[in-house]
Design a protein around this motif. Structure first.
Motif, PDB file in Angstrom:
ATOM      1  N   LEU A 174       0.951  -1.020  -0.111  1.00 26.15           N
ATOM      2  CA  LEU A 174       0.018  -0.180  -0.167  1.00 26.15           C
ATOM      3  C   LEU A 174       0.990   1.609   0.278  1.00 26.15           C
ATOM      4  O   LEU A 174       1.627   1.829   1.212  1.00 26.15           O
ATOM      5  CB  LEU A 174      -0.883  -0.138   1.644  1.00 26.15           C
ATOM      6  N   LEU A 175       0.711   1.943  -1.418  1.00 26.88           N
ATOM      7  CA  LEU A 175       1.478   3.395  -1.114  1.00 26.88           C
ATOM      8  C   LEU A 175       0.849   4.325  -0.847  1.00 26.88           C
ATOM      9  O   LEU A 175      -0.150   4.370  -1.390  1.00 26.88           O
ATOM     10  CB  LEU A 175       1.942   3.275  -2.750  1.00 26.88           C
ATOM     11  N   ILE A 176       1.076   5.159   0.240  1.00 26.62           N
ATOM     12  CA  ILE A 176      -0.129   6.677   0.520  1.00 26.62           C
ATOM     13  C   ILE A 176       1.148   7.268   0.495  1.00 26.62           C
ATOM     14  O   ILE A 176       1.974   7.547   1.004  1.00 26.62           O
ATOM     15  CB  ILE A 176       0.337   6.085   2.190  1.00 26.62           C
ATOM     16  N   THR A 177       0.449   8.299  -0.740  1.00 24.94           N
ATOM     17  CA  THR A 177       0.684   9.973  -1.093  1.00 24.94           C
ATOM     18  C   THR A 177      -0.452  10.038  -0.141  1.00 24.94           C
ATOM     19  O   THR A 177      -0.618  10.075   0.001  1.00 24.94           O
ATOM     20  CB  THR A 177       0.863   9.713  -2.297  1.00 24.94           C
ATOM     21  N   GLY A 178       0.580  12.390  -0.535  1.00 19.27           N
ATOM     22  CA  GLY A 178      -0.088  13.270   0.408  1.00 19.27           C
ATOM     23  C   GLY A 178      -0.992  13.658   0.031  1.00 19.27           C
ATOM     24  O   GLY A 178      -1.237  14.760  -0.433  1.00 19.27           O
ATOM     25  N   GLY A 179      -1.638  13.525   0.761  1.00 14.74           N
ATOM     26  CA  GLY A 179      -3.634  14.165   0.056  1.00 14.74           C
ATOM     27  C   GLY A 179      -4.034  13.763   1.528  1.00 14.74           C
ATOM     28  O   GLY A 179      -3.615  13.395   2.152  1.00 14.74           O
ATOM     29  N   ILE A 180      -5.794  14.911   1.782  1.00  8.63           N
ATOM     30  CA  ILE A 180      -6.539  14.599   3.090  1.00  8.63           C
ATOM     31  C   ILE A 180      -6.733  13.542   3.258  1.00  8.63           C
ATOM     32  O   ILE A 180      -7.320  13.390   4.490  1.00  8.63           O
ATOM     33  CB  ILE A 180      -7.028  15.398   2.679  1.00  8.63           C
ATOM     34  N   ALA A 181      -6.890  13.221   2.193  1.00  7.80           N
ATOM     35  CA  ALA A 181      -6.855  11.486   2.204  1.00  7.80           C
ATOM     36  C   ALA A 181      -6.708  10.294   2.586  1.00  7.80           C
ATOM     37  O   ALA A 181      -6.863   9.492   2.918  1.00  7.80           O
ATOM     38  CB  ALA A 181      -7.716  11.151   0.287  1.00  7.80           C
ATOM     39  N   ALA A 182      -5.477  10.690   2.967  1.00  4.84           N
ATOM     40  CA  ALA A 182      -4.525   9.539   3.359  1.00  4.84           C
ATOM     41  C   ALA A 182      -4.435   9.005   4.423  1.00  4.84           C
ATOM     42  O   ALA A 182      -4.752   7.669   5.065  1.00  4.84           O
ATOM     43  CB  ALA A 182      -2.917  10.573   3.667  1.00  4.84           C
ATOM     44  N   TYR A 183      -5.778   9.613   5.876  1.00  5.72           N
ATOM     45  CA  TYR A 183      -6.220   9.676   7.133  1.00  5.72           C
ATOM     46  C   TYR A 183      -6.814   8.224   6.456  1.00  5.72           C
ATOM     47  O   TYR A 183      -7.137   7.474   7.413  1.00  5.72           O
ATOM     48  CB  TYR A 183      -7.296  10.453   7.729  1.00  5.72           C
ATOM     49  N   LYS A 184      -7.737   8.083   5.585  1.00  8.29           N
ATOM     50  CA  LYS A 184      -8.461   6.525   4.607  1.00  8.29           C
ATOM     51  C   LYS A 184      -7.973   5.963   4.745  1.00  8.29           C
ATOM     52  O   LYS A 184      -8.264   5.054   4.653  1.00  8.29           O
ATOM     53  CB  LYS A 184      -9.198   7.769   3.844  1.00  8.29           C
ATOM     54  N   ALA A 185      -6.894   6.153   4.553  1.00  5.86           N
ATOM     55  CA  ALA A 185      -5.921   4.980   3.782  1.00  5.86           C
ATOM     56  C   ALA A 185      -5.548   4.041   4.572  1.00  5.86           C
ATOM     57  O   ALA A 185      -5.477   2.240   4.709  1.00  5.86           O
ATOM     58  CB  ALA A 185      -4.227   4.749   2.980  1.00  5.86           C
ATOM     59  N   LEU A 186      -5.933   4.155   6.351  1.00  9.26           N
ATOM     60  CA  LEU A 186      -5.776   3.465   7.694  1.00  9.26           C
ATOM     61  C   LEU A 186      -6.969   2.610   7.373  1.00  9.26           C
ATOM     62  O   LEU A 186      -7.005   2.010   7.532  1.00  9.26           O
ATOM     63  CB  LEU A 186      -6.034   4.412   8.909  1.00  9.26           C
ATOM     64  N   GLU A 187      -7.531   2.966   6.854  1.00  9.35           N
ATOM     65  CA  GLU A 187      -9.517   2.801   7.456  1.00  9.35           C
ATOM     66  C   GLU A 187      -9.261   1.041   6.376  1.00  9.35           C
ATOM     67  O   GLU A 187      -9.800   0.010   6.673  1.00  9.35           O
ATOM     68  CB  GLU A 187     -10.558   3.397   7.296  1.00  9.35           C
ATOM     69  N   LEU A 188      -8.527   2.076   4.886  1.00  8.74           N
ATOM     70  CA  LEU A 188      -8.457   1.013   3.899  1.00  8.74           C
ATOM     71  C   LEU A 188      -7.557   0.015   4.098  1.00  8.74           C
ATOM     72  O   LEU A 188      -7.442  -1.606   3.982  1.00  8.74           O
ATOM     73  CB  LEU A 188      -8.439   1.682   2.562  1.00  8.74           C
ATOM     74  N   ALA A 189      -6.704  -0.151   5.434  1.00  9.31           N
ATOM     75  CA  ALA A 189      -6.147  -1.035   5.300  1.00  9.31           C
ATOM     76  C   ALA A 189      -7.040  -1.834   6.596  1.00  9.31           C
ATOM     77  O   ALA A 189      -6.436  -3.041   6.217  1.00  9.31           O
ATOM     78  CB  ALA A 189      -4.473  -0.389   6.206  1.00  9.31           C
TER      79      ALA A 189
END
Ligand code: CTP
Length: 488
Positions: A80-95
């Motif tokens: 999972l590559l997380i790049t820098g936008g406000i939606a980054a916090y949603k990557a945690l939920e996705l993970a």
């Protein structure tokens, strides 16, 4: 081969039976039989079921019709590559949701992603080291970036910023995440999230086109409010949509022959009702209200269903193309109608059907005071047409006592494609909507053209299909229908 009911029942059995599952999902007994009958669960309930089974070491994929024990060899690895936008916090939920489904997650974050979330939070969640540096001696010693790039079943960039898409499109490799995208030999999926203007910008769209052409799978952003306060396309797709796409991508043996027009015979014994073309609503014996529909998509669908072995009733409005013909389409019975009311009557008469596909562009209104003689210009002024609403064929079929098991509508929209089409699906109570943006010109024109670009919308979300010929879209949709009915 297993069908939806068999798989659902096996999963229910595994969890301890109907009552346990009813409690788990917070539903009554009728809900379970409803799910069995409809061949579908509400997305939230499906997620609970999958998560619970994953806890018990089982992998359930109701779309791909898989129910297998998870073992370490089968655990699929997502980088999972997380790049820098406000939606980054949603990557945690996705993970977290991916892990609930039994995926193993290894995280990589860009410098700007770390402005929004910390590697520590991702690492605490995944129980794995999170990688951030391209030139880190420790990481290189433990795991070089090439191995990191290849030691996965899929590379998922979520959220993917406009900047990162541009870097990917141009092959830049100036940090760990972009280097991985170049070095990897596994499938790459991007889930962009950005400001609507940045998404719509020709530069971003050109970069996306380049990436799609190279085989990168796109999970398009959704319409709605974005973090920057603007409304439009740019929100990161919902985790369930991304996960469903990963499930499909990593289960190639389950995938339908997507763009293949090779005849498949999975619809033998099924009766499929297809509406096609426009309707004409008379104003007087020489004039009528109509629209631009050519009937090409509906006719292509009728042909593709017949090629797959179905018995097809094609109810067609006035079109300038021939009825489906040829040895492969002998199973098609074409009924010619003119008005929406006639189309409605023909469809209801054609029931029962296993599946209905409403591809016709039905006129919304009919002229109540249409003349039996040609209306003449008179000194008393311009005639006033009195309009009344036509019956809604799609909504009527969806709510009919003899409802086809699978009801599919089309949505021609000029704006807010995903939102409007999803609302239409719910309003008309059909199972799937094939949405397309109309009103475009040139490459984006739809009416009368041989190509089309559509989005498949179901209860779980949406899936954008690449622009291709109406015949190929028909073949792809029929493969989906076949999979839904799960016939071999
Ligand atoms: N449809 C139908 N009967 C109608 C109107 C539409 O069966 N009287 C079906 C179409 O075949 C299509 C779907 O409904 O599958 C959506 O058609 P569309 O024209 O996009 O929707 P409308 O109901 O006309 O909604 P609106 O004009 O508000 O967008």
């Amino acid at each position: 081969m297993s069908d939806f009911k068999t798989i659902l029942d096996a999963a229910i059995q595994q969890l301890g039976g109907n009552e346990t599952v009813q409690k788990l999902l917070g539903v009554g007994a009728s809900a379970l039989s409803n799910y069995r009958q409809r061949g579908q669960l509400p997305a939230a309930k499906q997620a609970i079921l999958e998560a619970e089974l994953a806890q018990q070491g089982w992998y359930l994929d109701l779309e791909g019709l898989q129910f297998t024990p998870l073992n370490s060899g089968q655990q699929r690895r997502v980088l999972l590559l997380i790049t820098g936008g406000i939606a980054a916090y949603k990557a945690l939920e996705l993970a977290r949701r991916l892990m609930d489904k039994g995926y193993q997650i290894r995280g990589v974050m860009t410098k700007s992603a770390m402005e929004f979330i910390t590697p520590l939070s991702l690492s605490a969640l995944t129980g794995e080291k999170v990688f951030t540096e391209l030139f880190s001696l420790t990481d290189e010693a433990e795991m070089g970036h090439i191995r990191l790039a290849r030691d996965a079943d899929i590379v998922l960039v979520a959220p993917a910023t406009a900047n990162f898409l541009a870097k990917m499109a141009h092959g830049l490799a100036d940090d760990l995440a972009s280097t991985i995208c170049l070095a990897t030999d596994c499938p790459v999926m991007i889930a962009p999230a950005m400001n609507p203007n940045m998404w719509a910008h020709p530069a971003t769209q050109a970069n996306l086109a380049t990436l799609k052409q190279r085989g990168v799978a796109l999970i398009a952003p959704e319409d709605g409010d974005t973090a920057c306060g603007e409304i439009g396309t740019g929100r990161l797709a919902e985790p369930a949509v991304i996960i469903a796409a990963i499930d499909r991508l990593l289960a190639p043996q389950q995938a339908p022959p997507l763009l293949s027009e090779a005849p498949v015979k999975g619809l033998i014994g099924r009766h499929i009702l297809v509406t096609s073309g426009p309707t004409y609503e008379p104003i007087d014996p020489v004039r009528y209200i109509a629209n631009h529909s050519s009937g090409k998509q509906g006719h292509a669908l009728a042909e593709a269903c017949a090629k797959a072995g179905a018995k097809v009733t094609l109810v067609s409005g006035p079109v300038h193309i021939p009825d489906p013909e040829g040895p492969d389409t002998e199973g098609v019975k074409t009924i010619h109608v003119t008005t929406a009311q006639e189309m409605y009557d023909a469809c209801i008469t054609a029931l029962p059907a296993d599946c209905a596909i409403c591809a016709a562009a039905v006129a919304d209104w009919q002229v109540v005071n249409h003349g039996t003689q040609k209306m003449k210009k008179t000194k008393t002024g311009i005639p006033k047409l009195e309009l009344a609403e036509n019956p809604d064929i799609l909504a009527s079929l969806s709510q009919h006592a003899a409802r086809p098991d699978l009801v599919i509508g089309f949505a021609a929209e000029t704006e807010n494609l995903h939102l409007n089409a999803q609302a239409k699906r719910q309003r008309k109570k059909c199972d799937w909507i094939i949405a397309n943006a109309v009103g475009g010109s040139g490459e984006d024109a739809v009416f009368g053209q041989d190509n089309n670009r559509v989005t498949l919308i179901d209860a779980h979300g949406h899936e954008d299909w690449q622009q291709t010929s109406k015949a190929k879209i028909a073949a792809k949709l029929v493969a989906r229908i076949e999979r839904w009915f799960n016939e071999d």
